[in-house]
Each structure stands twice: as structure tokens, then as C-alpha cells.
Design a protein around this motif. Structure first.
Motif: not given
Length: 384
Positions: A205-208, A210-220, A249-252, A280-283
Motif C-alpha cells: 500500500a505505501m509503495a503504491i 509513494t509511486m503515485i506521489q513521486q510520479f506526480d512530481l514528474k508532470n510538466q 500484493k497489488g498493482e498500479v 526495493k525500499i519497501n522490500q
């Protein structure tokens, strides 16, 4: 000789028949049969079928040597339930022509009829009815088909109808006309645990998040910038509705849009590296799959010049766009390998948007599409 205006009624009937009988990407068998039946009334000098699946190539040869020019349209419809109530409404409950491919086919059938009655003075005109544009797989299948690979093409062209622009307006753009688009599916695997003891498991859950937040920072979002990018989260899931269980398990899924093919390649690698780092950070174990890929339509300046010049001769209203359209169109694969261009044909400011359930292609723009394609072919071979 039969006048093009006299053929319009039969082209509109064909368009409505195609609209009524839509087929999904890669399954356009009956659609192809209808196109072949129409072409047989205006026999090309050469015709190839089953190109890249259900695709069709029709070639009309000129009296003298000249350039070989391809014009392309799409065969497929969308998995959208139609809400219109007119007589030619789709007979298939969950499939309909909501992108105007029925109209694009009618335009190229009209071009075929015109070339039959007016043999090109020079060169060859190649007409391609391409399968599976909507899922981004058709152009690639056609391009790698031996029946297509033997063609020696000098230019490639395509149009797309555009609601929100006045009917019969021509929309052009130098450089990128429509963006590179593709989607990423990220699957994560951890370890299931009791919800009372989540520390004994590995929850994605936390990895998903984080991905949503970090990917959002790449928007231009500024389309005038070279690094324009829109990264949209479109789906995510993890675990199940079992309140005593911590998910294992999960997916995004995300859709990514960039202005150029080079920028898409750079950003894709960046997102893959970021995914690996977060996993990797979230194992977590992770798998990445890319899907529904569309190359940017990067218009060749010379090809674009022919569109503008032909439009001027036909006294058509031309709109030059400053920024690219953010949707994808797999004709971009052809403009990557051949000099060519895509342009827009205004479908009306009151016409429902593409992919909306109440959209219908406006028949009033069919003649303009035919005449402009025909004039482009004349302009190129007059210059040869």
C-alpha cells in the motif's frame, strides 16, 4: 465521367453502414469485407488484403514515373456503448464508432473512387485501411508485414476529424502534431500477514502511494516546454475485502504522454528506475509491463507544406496550432520512418467530443477530406 458530388450519397450510405456494424481492434473482418466490396466498384491497379491482420492496401498507378504517396485511415471502433438513437446507431450493444473511423474510411473510399476516374498523372497513390489503431498495435503489424515492406514510399499522410473546430477547417502544426503515449502496469509482490500484525508481512500500500506521489512530481503541464509530460494514474488495487488480512500484493497503472519520442524514451527509463527504487525500499518484488504504445506524430516540414499549399488552392480555412494534441495516434510510427504528416479536419464546434457515447461523424466534411487528400497527391507530383 461520374462526378464526385454524385458519389457522395453512396459514400454517406457506406459510412452509416460502417457505423452501424462496428468491430473492435484486430477483429475488423466484416468491416474489411465492406471496404473491399466498395473498392471492387473502382478497381485499383493493385490490391492487397489481410495486411497486418485485416488491413487493405489499394494502389492507383500514374501514367508516368513519380512519387509514391500513402494516405491512411483506420478500420476499428471502440468498446463504448452508443447513446444515440438515429437509424444508423450501432447494432452492437457495447461497441461503436466514437472516434470517426467510419468517416475516415468513407473519405479514403471516396479518394479511391476519384483516383479510378482520374488516373494520377505521375507516381502512385497508395491507400491504406489500417486495423487496430485504438490499441496502438495496428501500425506496427502493418509496418512489419511483407506486403507493406515492399512498398517504396516517399510520403505518408493521414487526417483526424476534430470536434471543437469549425466544420471543414484544416488544422496543421509543424513538428509534433500528437503526443507520444503509452501506459505502464506495475505489479508488486510482498507478503500477506494478519491485519492485527502487519509488521509480520510486506504490504504494498505505501509503495503504491509513494509511486503515485513521486510520479506526480514528474508532470510538466506546459505544452510549450520540451519536457511536457502528463502522467495520469488510471487504476490501482491491492489486497481484498478481507478485513483481517494485510495485503501481500497489488498493482498500479499509469498513462504517460510526452511531446516527442525521445522525451518519452527518457521519461520511461526514469519511471522504471523510480519504480525499482521504491520497490526495493519497501522490500517488494516488482514487474513492469508497457502497453498501448503510440509514437508521437512528428510532422515533416516539407510534407506539412504540401498540406498547407493544397488547402490554399482549395480555399480552405487553415488553423496553425501552437502546441500538440495530447492524445495518441499510432500513425506516429509511419511518420517516424517516412516523411509525412497528420492534420486535423474540423468536425464542428457543436459536435460531441471524440470517444463520447453520443459522438457521430459529420458527413458534411467527407468531401473536404477527399478533395484535400487528392490535391496533396497532385501537388507533390506536380513538384516532381
Amino acid at each position: 465521367m461520374e462526378n464526385l458530388n454524385n458519389r457522395l450519397e453512396s459514400l454517406i450510405r457506406l459510412r452509416k453502414e460502417l457505423h452501424k456494424n462496428p468491430e473492435l481492434s484486430g477483429k475488423e473482418t466484416e468491416t474489411a469485407k465492406r471496404i473491399i466490396s466498395f473498392l471492387e466498384q473502382y478497381p485499383p491497379d493493385e490490391m492487397q488484403t489481410n495486411v497486418g491482420g485485416t488491413g487493405i492496401i489499394a494502389i492507383y498507378k500514374g501514367a508516368e514515373e513519380g512519387k509514391s504517396i500513402l494516405f491512411r485511415c483506420e478500420l476499428d471502433a471502440l468498446p463504448i456503448k452508443e447513446t444515440n438513437s438515429f437509424e444508423h446507431k450501432s447494432i452492437k450493444n457495447t461497441i461503436s464508432h466514437k472516434c470517426g473511423h467510419d468517416g475516415h474510411m468513407a473519405i479514403l473510399c471516396g479518394l479511391a473512387s476519384e483516383l479510378y476516374h482520374q488516373q494520377p498523372e505521375k507516381g502512385n497513390v497508395v491507400i491504406l485501411f489500417q486495423p487496430a489503431e485504438e490499441n496502438g498495435s495496428g501500425a506496427k503489424k502493418v509496418a512489419y508485414d511483407e506486403k507493406f515492406k515492399v512498398l517504396k514510399l516517399d510520403y505518408v499522410f493521414a487526417l483526424h476529424n476534430l470536434p471543437e473546430f469549425a466544420k471543414n477547417q484544416i488544422v496543421v502544426k509543424d513538428g509534433t502534431f500528437s503526443c507520444a503515449v503509452k501506459s505502464i502496469i506495475i505489479r508488486l509482490k510482498g507478503k500477506v500477514a494478519h491485519a492485527a500484525e502487519p509488521e509480520n508481512g510486506i504490504n504494498p500500500a505505501m509503495a503504491i502511494a509513494t509511486m503515485i506521489q513521486q510520479f506526480d512530481l514528474k508532470n510538466q503541464y506546459n505544452k510549450s516546454k520540451k519536457d511536457f509530460a502528463v502522467i495520469t494514474p488510471v487504476y490501482s488495487s491491492f489486497g481484498q475485502k478481507a478485513y483481517g488480512v494485510s495485503a501481500g500484493k497489488g498493482e498500479v497503472h499509469f498513462t504517460i504522454r510526452c511531446q516527442t519520442n525521445d522525451e518519452m524514451e527518457r521519461l520511461s527509463k526514469e519511471l522504471e528506475n523510480l519504480t525499482e527504487e521504491i520497490a526495493k525500499i519497501n522490500q517488494l518484488e516488482f514487474k513492469i509491463k508497457w502497453t498501448d504504445s503510440f509514437h508521437a506524430n512528428e510532422n515533416n516540414s516539407e510534407a506539412n507544406h504540401y498540406i498547407k499549399n493544397a488547402s490554399k488552392i482549395l480555399v480552405l480555412d487553415v488553423v496553425e496550432k501552437d502546441t500538440p494534441f495530447s492524445w495518441g495516434e499510432d500513425f506516429g510510427l509511419f511518420t517516424q520512418h517516412y516523411p509525412g504528416a497528420m492534420f486535423g479536419l474540423g468536425a464542428g464546434q457543436e459536435t460531441p467530443a471524440l470517444h463520447h457515447s453520443d459522438y457521430d461523424f459529420p458527413d458534411e466534411i467527407i468531401l473536404t477530406g477527399i478533395k484535400l487528400f487528392h490535391q496533396i497527391s497532385k501537388e507533390i507530383n506536380h513538384a516532381y
